[in-house]
Enzyme design. Structure first.
Site, short mmCIF file in Angstrom:
data_model
loop_
_atom_site.label_atom_id
_atom_site.label_comp_id
_atom_site.label_asym_id
_atom_site.label_seq_id
_atom_site.Cartn_x
_atom_site.Cartn_y
_atom_site.Cartn_z
N LYS A 1 41.07 -6.84 37.56
CA LYS A 1 40.17 -5.76 37.34
C LYS A 1 39.42 -5.63 38.81
O LYS A 1 39.69 -6.64 39.62
CB LYS A 1 38.95 -6.00 36.19
CG LYS A 1 39.35 -6.09 34.91
CD LYS A 1 38.16 -6.28 33.90
CE LYS A 1 38.95 -6.17 32.49
NZ LYS A 1 37.61 -6.31 31.48
N HIS B 1 42.01 -8.65 32.08
CA HIS B 1 42.06 -7.73 30.75
C HIS B 1 43.74 -8.22 30.26
O HIS B 1 44.57 -8.36 30.92
CB HIS B 1 42.34 -6.10 30.99
CG HIS B 1 42.75 -5.40 29.81
ND1 HIS B 1 42.01 -5.37 28.47
CD2 HIS B 1 44.02 -5.05 29.19
CE1 HIS B 1 42.77 -4.88 27.75
NE2 HIS B 1 44.14 -4.92 27.83
P1 IDP Z 1 38.35 -8.08 25.89
O1 IDP Z 1 38.76 -7.35 27.33
O2 IDP Z 1 38.15 -9.54 26.02
O3 IDP Z 1 39.39 -7.63 24.93
P2 IDP Z 1 36.86 -6.06 24.54
O4 IDP Z 1 35.73 -6.36 23.51
O5 IDP Z 1 37.99 -5.45 24.23
O6 IDP Z 1 37.08 -7.42 25.45
O7 IDP Z 1 36.11 -5.24 25.77
C1 IDP Z 1 36.54 -4.70 26.59
C2 IDP Z 1 35.82 -4.82 28.09
O8 IDP Z 1 34.45 -4.39 28.09
C3 IDP Z 1 35.59 -6.33 28.27
O9 IDP Z 1 36.77 -6.97 28.93
C4 IDP Z 1 34.29 -6.20 29.27
O10 IDP Z 1 34.76 -5.85 30.47
C5 IDP Z 1 33.55 -5.17 28.87
N1 IDP Z 1 32.62 -5.50 27.78
C6 IDP Z 1 32.77 -5.77 26.25
N2 IDP Z 1 31.54 -5.94 25.70
C7 IDP Z 1 30.75 -5.76 26.62
C8 IDP Z 1 29.19 -5.90 26.48
O11 IDP Z 1 28.76 -6.25 25.49
N3 IDP Z 1 28.73 -5.59 27.89
C9 IDP Z 1 29.27 -5.04 28.78
N4 IDP Z 1 30.59 -5.28 28.91
C10 IDP Z 1 31.16 -5.48 27.93
#
Ligand code: IDP
Length: 142
Positions: A11, A117
């Site tokens: 990222k 990611h």
């Molecule tokens: P992951 O990347 O671990 O699969 P996801 O829930 O799919 O997590 O969320 C995608 C991305 O969104 C995360 O990697 C992070 O960068 C961002 N994100 C997720 N939840 C939050 C939050 O509560 N606050 C700010 N950013 C978040």
């Protein structure tokens, strides 16, 4: 275990801190092979489409802003159980909850600026790989 492919992003926060090589080294040391890679600077539309499942969530707009703030590296990783192997290597979304020795524990700055990611399921891996790569851009070992 079967050989799988998964999709990975270095990222903008990690590219900005010059961590591409460090993260690639960690990926390779974990037994995963990079079979496709490129550097991109996402448009707003590309980022919104990629993260469409999060549309409507409170962090969606700032996530899109972050993911378009600078260049990223996108990769296809291949290996035995690659999807779970890479999720385990990354650690939990929130670096404060990520296990010791995981990429996010070592490099993430916050829940949002979390450096990497990785696809969370075979269906996501297929969709995400196809979102960024054509078949002829992928170079499997076998
Ligand atoms: P992951 O990347 O671990 O699969 P996801 O829930 O799919 O997590 O969320 C995608 C991305 O969104 C995360 O990697 C992070 O960068 C961002 N994100 C997720 N939840 C939050 C939050 O509560 N606050 C700010 N950013 C978040």
């Amino acid at each position: 275990m079967t050989i799988e492919r998964t999709f990975s992003i270095v990222k903008p926060d990690a590219v900005e801190r010059n961590l591409i090589g460090t993260l690639y080294q960690r990926i390779e040391s974990a037994g995963l092979r990079i079979v496709a890679a490129k550097m991109l600077h996402l448009s707003k539309e590309q980022a919104e489409g990629f993260y469409a499942e999060h549309q409507g969530k409170p962090f969606f707009a700032s996530l899109v802003e972050f993911m378009t703030s600078g260049p990223i590296m996108v990769q296809v990783l291949e290996g035995e159980g690659a999807i779970n192997r890479y999720r385990e290597l990354m650690g939990k979304t929130n670096p404060e909850e990520a296990a010791c020795g995981t990429l996010r524990a070592d490099y993430a700055e916050s829940m949002q600026y979390n450096s990497v990611h990785g696809s969370d399921s075979p269906g996501s891996a297929e969709r995400e790989i196809a979102y960024f790569f054509t078949a002829d851009e992928i170079h499997p070992r076998c």
